[in-house]
Scaffold this motif. Sequence first.
Motif, short mmCIF file in Angstrom:
data_model
loop_
_atom_site.label_atom_id
_atom_site.label_comp_id
_atom_site.label_asym_id
_atom_site.label_seq_id
_atom_site.Cartn_x
_atom_site.Cartn_y
_atom_site.Cartn_z
N MET A 1 1.00 -1.06 0.14
CA MET A 1 0.10 -0.23 -0.15
C MET A 1 0.86 0.98 0.10
N LEU A 2 2.26 1.37 0.45
CA LEU A 2 3.01 2.38 1.55
C LEU A 2 3.37 2.77 0.00
N GLN A 3 3.41 1.76 -1.29
CA GLN A 3 4.36 1.84 -2.47
C GLN A 3 3.36 1.96 -3.76
N ALA A 4 2.52 1.91 -3.42
CA ALA A 4 0.88 2.20 -4.26
C ALA A 4 1.05 3.95 -4.34
N TYR A 14 9.31 6.63 -0.78
CA TYR A 14 8.86 5.37 0.03
C TYR A 14 10.42 4.63 0.10
N VAL A 15 10.66 4.92 1.85
CA VAL A 15 11.69 4.38 2.66
C VAL A 15 11.73 3.33 3.09
N ALA A 44 15.04 11.17 2.48
CA ALA A 44 13.37 11.23 1.89
C ALA A 44 12.41 12.37 2.39
N LEU A 45 12.54 12.79 3.88
CA LEU A 45 11.13 14.15 4.22
C LEU A 45 11.73 15.29 3.61
N ILE A 55 7.14 5.77 4.74
CA ILE A 55 8.36 4.81 5.99
C ILE A 55 7.22 3.40 5.82
N ASP A 56 8.38 2.53 5.47
CA ASP A 56 7.90 0.92 6.23
C ASP A 56 8.31 0.50 6.89
N GLU A 57 7.85 -0.11 7.67
CA GLU A 57 9.23 -1.33 8.88
C GLU A 57 9.12 -0.37 10.14
#
Length: 176
Positions: A1-4, A14-15, A44-45, A55-57
């Motif tokens: 979902m985050l990558q989308a 995306y990171v 990234a920010l 931000i995943d994980e």
Amino acid sequence: MLQAAAAVAPRGVYVCGNTATSSGLTVTLSKESGSGDYSIEAGALVLADQGTCCIDEFDKMGQQHQALLEAMEQQSISIAKAGIVCNLPARTAVLAAANPIGGHYNKAKTVCENLKLSGPLLSRFDLVFILLDKPDVELDALLSTHVMALHGSKHVQPSLSMVCSILKLLYLLKLL
């Protein structure tokens, strides 16, 4: 979902939290080898200014959470190193995904306790959604069959039973 979400956002970045550093999220100051001058490299920010930083994980990040506090509250990132003092804009929406400790959400604990996040950091998010996975053998079997069919090495024409299984899955997930 985050990558989308990062893909459809006008300025989406995306990171993955378990590989991101504090400077990778904010700003890096590096010295040029030939001239000895310093240069600022946006993290990234900053790159996601007026966009979305996904931000995943998020739960796997160590001290990097501290780097997010200023950016999420002040919408900017300050740097004061090697005689360089500057303030960079970081007006970004932060979308983050985290897993609970042990892989299962404990309803008897608070969100902070389940995710091992500090209260000040969690308070900087405007919305917090908790998605619970209720174990269901039949639904899990349908879902794994569907995923395996999508990512299998051969492109297989779906059978009528597979189509029915997918429709049942969508119905059970309340998407149909």
